[in-house]
Design a protein around this motif. Structure first.
Motif, PDB file in Angstrom:
ATOM      1  N   VAL A 188       0.837  -1.205   0.000  1.00 36.59           N
ATOM      2  CA  VAL A 188       0.000   0.000   0.000  1.00 36.59           C
ATOM      3  C   VAL A 188       0.871   1.254   0.000  1.00 36.59           C
ATOM      4  O   VAL A 188       0.540   2.258  -0.655  1.00 36.59           O
ATOM      5  N   LEU A 189       1.999   1.203   0.704  1.00 42.00           N
ATOM      6  CA  LEU A 189       2.901   2.355   0.728  1.00 42.00           C
ATOM      7  C   LEU A 189       3.414   2.668  -0.671  1.00 42.00           C
ATOM      8  O   LEU A 189       3.482   3.841  -1.060  1.00 42.00           O
ATOM      9  N   ARG A 190       3.761   1.633  -1.416  1.00 43.28           N
ATOM     10  CA  ARG A 190       4.203   1.859  -2.798  1.00 43.28           C
ATOM     11  C   ARG A 190       3.102   2.529  -3.614  1.00 43.28           C
ATOM     12  O   ARG A 190       3.347   3.467  -4.376  1.00 43.28           O
ATOM     13  N   MET A 191       1.890   2.041  -3.455  1.00 45.97           N
ATOM     14  CA  MET A 191       0.768   2.607  -4.191  1.00 45.97           C
ATOM     15  C   MET A 191       0.590   4.088  -3.863  1.00 45.97           C
ATOM     16  O   MET A 191       0.429   4.930  -4.760  1.00 45.97           O
ATOM     17  N   VAL A 192       0.628   4.431  -2.585  1.00 47.79           N
ATOM     18  CA  VAL A 192       0.457   5.823  -2.155  1.00 47.79           C
ATOM     19  C   VAL A 192       1.602   6.697  -2.669  1.00 47.79           C
ATOM     20  O   VAL A 192       1.377   7.805  -3.187  1.00 47.79           O
ATOM     21  N   VAL A 193       2.825   6.198  -2.555  1.00 51.98           N
ATOM     22  CA  VAL A 193       3.996   6.967  -3.000  1.00 51.98           C
ATOM     23  C   VAL A 193       3.948   7.205  -4.505  1.00 51.98           C
ATOM     24  O   VAL A 193       4.231   8.315  -4.982  1.00 51.98           O
ATOM     25  N   PHE A 194       3.572   6.189  -5.267  1.00 55.01           N
ATOM     26  CA  PHE A 194       3.501   6.353  -6.719  1.00 55.01           C
ATOM     27  C   PHE A 194       2.486   7.425  -7.105  1.00 55.01           C
ATOM     28  O   PHE A 194       2.793   8.333  -7.891  1.00 55.01           O
ATOM     29  N   PHE A 195       1.293   7.327  -6.561  1.00 54.20           N
ATOM     30  CA  PHE A 195       0.278   8.314  -6.920  1.00 54.20           C
ATOM     31  C   PHE A 195       0.656   9.706  -6.423  1.00 54.20           C
ATOM     32  O   PHE A 195       0.386  10.705  -7.114  1.00 54.20           O
ATOM     33  N   ALA A 196       1.269   9.787  -5.260  1.00 54.24           N
ATOM     34  CA  ALA A 196       1.696  11.092  -4.748  1.00 54.24           C
ATOM     35  C   ALA A 196       2.752  11.705  -5.662  1.00 54.24           C
ATOM     36  O   ALA A 196       2.693  12.907  -5.984  1.00 54.24           O
ATOM     37  N   ALA A 197       3.713  10.903  -6.094  1.00 52.42           N
ATOM     38  CA  ALA A 197       4.772  11.408  -6.975  1.00 52.42           C
ATOM     39  C   ALA A 197       4.198  11.815  -8.322  1.00 52.42           C
ATOM     40  O   ALA A 197       4.546  12.883  -8.871  1.00 52.42           O
TER      41      ALA A 197
END
Length: 470
Positions: free
Chosen positions: A211-220
């Motif tokens: 989930v952290l990867r998902m959040v970081v990708f969309f945030a970036a």
């Protein structure tokens, strides 16, 4: 220089609202029809997990060198994760199971269209391209979907992850139970991959790392999109070339981020559905499918705007370039598809070949398998092979519409067999969900197009675009 702004009028809004309502009605009708598949034991995760048809056979196949399908059957009897009838059609998933899977398919597909819009925009600045200056706002408007896509993606995973991803079930991980007995549900292969999902948490609990990867990708992605959009608007207001240089730098930054995040997101969101299977080419494959669909949408919007009286500066030469991109990357997608298929086909390793076996031989998916190739390679190849076809609106519109629909079919084929197994289907539910997502996506895109000039009036490459000729 033209200052035309797209008029997102009430008529267009009504059409999109009607399309959304029609989609919702089709979903409701699909739920009421017998073919909607009101199955048994809705919500039982052991049955939903069985949709990963080749999922539970792999742990057994590591213990036995026997026939792949015999191993699958024996493991199904012993651990309860493979339900008898998945291949034979004895167990049918509910309509709501299809709803969840279709929601995920459309999440992935429309997220890709938004990302490719920003990817195309960034490439033009990083490569110092001038020919595309007149149409650059179209892909930028597609990227406005990134924020809604991120919200929908995260929410969908939190709500439906157990029904889509087999690896989320807690009873797959402890090899021994608390009383010291052997866990018959234990899957050694999935446990070996648990670090990729659960690095910051215990396997079988909340997948923090995933989930952290998902959040970081969309945030970036959203951060870089916002910077590029704001700089493009400032360039319109202030003029000069300083903003163009800033746009170049942020475009390169996005391309570097996208190069990594697009592949990892493909592994996370699509390939991990078939958790026992993997392909080293899968990141490229998903990117190619996204890219062709995104190029087709950019081309289709350009043609439709020009026919509606906008983009008067766009000539057949600009359309020809767009047509060449669509034609070339349809072939590129086919090259990646065939390379992945051929390597798995001639190696004929059960753990790899089962991915294509359940798509080529299944009565449910074999027709879709071949329709996918026809829509995404043979048709666009034959339709756009000539020079004139790439310069005529009618050919471009037909080819692009087929490609846009065809690559949705491609994602359907990537995701549905691994989640619904032989209970997968195509009908009103799938059409309705696609219409709802498509209407919402186009509403966001058109609203964005109407918020600034269609042609950036202070872009330093406008003169080059004006004299573009091929």
């Amino acid at each position: 220089m033209s200052k035309e702004v797209f008029d997102f009028n009430g008529g267009l809004k009504r059409k999109l609202v009607i399309a959304f309502i029609v989609g919702a009605v089709l979903l409701a009708v699909g739920a009421m029809l017998p073919s909607g598949g009101h199955g048994e034991a809705e919500g039982d995760h052991t049955e939903l997990a069985s949709a990963d048809d080749h999922g539970s056979d792999h742990a057994t196949s590591e213990k036995s060198e026997g026939d792949h399908h015999e191993a699958e059957a024996s493991h199904g009897e012993s651990d309860g994760h493979a339900v008898e009838g998945d291949h034979g059609g004895g167990h049918e998933k509910s309509w709501f199971d299809r709803f969840k899977v279709d929601f995920w398919i459309n999440n992935i597909y429309f997220t890709g269209l938004a990302l490719i819009g920003l990817f195309f925009f960034a490439i033009q600045y990083a490569a110092q391209a001038g020919w595309s200056a007149y149409i650059i706002r179209i892909p930028l408007s597609m990227a406005h979907w990134i924020l809604p896509a991120g919200v929908l993606m995260i929410a969908t995973f939190l709500l439906f992850s157990h029904d889509i991803f087999h690896w989320t079930h807690a009873d797959l991980y402890p090899e021994f139970l608390e009383d010291g007995s052997i866990n018959t549900h234990f899957d050694a292969l999935i446990a070996g991959k648990s670090g990729f999902f659960y690095l910051l948490s215990e396997p079988g609990t909340f997948p923090v790392f995933f989930v952290l990867r998902m959040v970081v990708f969309f945030a970036a992605w959203y951060f870089l999109f916002k910077k590029l959009r704001d700089l493009s608007n400032l360039e319109d207001q202030m003029g000069g070339d300083s903003y163009w240089y800033k746009l170049r730098r942020y475009s390169v930054a996005f391309l570097l981020v996208f190069a990594v995040s697009s592949s990892v997101s493909a592994w996370d969101w699509v390939m991990s559905i078939d958790v026992h299977w993997f392909s080293t080419m899968f990141g490229w494959y998903v990117f190619a499918s996204w890219f062709v669909a995104g190029l087709a949408l950019i081309t289709l919007i350009t043609v439709l705007l020009k026919e509606a009286g906008y983009l008067t500066q766009v000539t057949a030469n600009h359309l020809h370039d767009l047509g060449k991109f669509v034609f070339a990357f349809s072939i590129f997608w086919t090259y990646i598809w065939f390379s992945q298929f051929l390597l798995i086909y001639y190696a004929n390793i059960p753990e790899e070949s089962v991915y294509f076996v359940e798509r080529m031989i299944s009565d449910k998916y074999a027709p879709v398998f071949f329709v996918n190739l026809i829509m995404n390679f043979f048709f666009p190849f034959l339709c756009l092979i000539t020079r004139d076809a790439k310069r005529l609106n009618v050919f471009l519109k037909i080819a692009c519409i087929v490609i846009i629909l065809g690559h949705w079919v491609d994602f359907y084929l990537m995701i549905t067999p691994g989640t619904l197994g032989e209970s997968g289907s195509f009908g009103l539910t799938e059409i309705g969900m696609y219409l709802m997502f498509g209407a919402a996506f186009l509403f966001v895109v058109m609203k964005a197009l109407s918020s600034y000039a269609l042609v950036p009036k202070n872009h330093p490459m406008l003169e080059e675009a004006k004299h573009h000729h091929i």
